[in-house]
Design a protein around this motif. Structure first.
Motif, short mmCIF file in Angstrom:
data_model
loop_
_atom_site.label_atom_id
_atom_site.label_comp_id
_atom_site.label_asym_id
_atom_site.label_seq_id
_atom_site.Cartn_x
_atom_site.Cartn_y
_atom_site.Cartn_z
N UNK A 71 -18.46 -11.52 -43.22
CA UNK A 71 -19.69 -10.64 -42.92
C UNK A 71 -20.86 -11.17 -43.24
N UNK A 72 -21.06 -12.02 -44.23
CA UNK A 72 -22.35 -12.62 -44.39
C UNK A 72 -22.46 -13.73 -43.28
N UNK A 73 -21.63 -14.42 -43.03
CA UNK A 73 -21.46 -15.55 -41.87
C UNK A 73 -21.90 -14.67 -40.58
N UNK A 74 -21.58 -13.51 -40.46
CA UNK A 74 -21.89 -12.90 -39.06
C UNK A 74 -23.31 -12.56 -39.09
N UNK A 75 -23.77 -12.11 -40.35
CA UNK A 75 -25.19 -11.92 -40.49
C UNK A 75 -26.03 -13.14 -40.29
N UNK A 76 -25.82 -14.00 -40.84
CA UNK A 76 -26.46 -15.42 -40.35
C UNK A 76 -26.46 -15.64 -39.13
N UNK A 77 -25.26 -15.63 -38.45
CA UNK A 77 -25.11 -15.82 -37.04
C UNK A 77 -26.34 -15.13 -36.35
N UNK A 78 -26.24 -13.91 -36.43
CA UNK A 78 -26.87 -12.77 -35.96
C UNK A 78 -28.43 -13.22 -35.81
N UNK A 79 -28.63 -13.38 -37.07
CA UNK A 79 -30.25 -13.93 -37.08
C UNK A 79 -30.73 -15.10 -36.52
N UNK A 80 -29.60 -16.05 -36.35
CA UNK A 80 -29.87 -17.31 -35.52
C UNK A 80 -30.23 -16.66 -34.14
N UNK A 81 -29.26 -16.01 -33.53
CA UNK A 81 -29.12 -15.69 -32.21
C UNK A 81 -30.47 -15.04 -32.02
N UNK A 82 -30.84 -14.08 -32.56
CA UNK A 82 -32.06 -13.41 -32.63
C UNK A 82 -33.41 -14.26 -32.32
N UNK A 83 -33.53 -15.33 -33.27
CA UNK A 83 -34.38 -16.44 -33.46
C UNK A 83 -34.36 -17.20 -32.10
N UNK A 84 -33.20 -17.43 -31.57
CA UNK A 84 -33.04 -18.30 -30.10
C UNK A 84 -33.64 -17.38 -29.25
#
Length: 99
Positions: A59-72
């Motif tokens: 779940x924490x990894x998913x949150x970090x991935x989603x933040x990177x996707x949003x920044x991209x």
């Protein structure tokens, strides 16, 4: 082929990163191809998430991935704005056709 939900998130992130790199290079055809790949992965993720749950340890990894996707995505939008403005300018003064 991704076998766990987190693998779908990782694949979407990778496609998002490729899309950003293509936008930086002004390769809009590649941006569109990557966007299509993302759309397919998102649909697969939607389907798979109905079949299985994300493991609690992911779940924490998913949150970090989603933040990177949003920044991209935000960076891609900034890079695409001049291109979109130029594209819209091509159609100024053209009669609007409603279907």
């Amino acid at each position: 082929m991704p076998d766990m939900l987190i693998d779908y998130y990782k694949a979407i992130e990778q496609s998002s990163a490729r899309m950003l790199e293509a936008a930086r290079l002004k390769d809009w055809d590649e941006v569109v191809r990557c966007e299509s790949a993302c759309a397919v992965l998102i649909e697969q993720l939607r389907f798979q998430s109905g079949q299985q749950e994300l493991a609690p340890e992911h779940r924490k990894e998913k949150a970090r991935i989603m933040q990177r996707i949003l920044r991209n995505d935000a960076q891609i939008r900034v890079l695409a704005e001049p291109w979109m403005a130029q594209f819209e300018h091509l159609f100024e003064g053209q009669p609007q056709v409603m279907h």
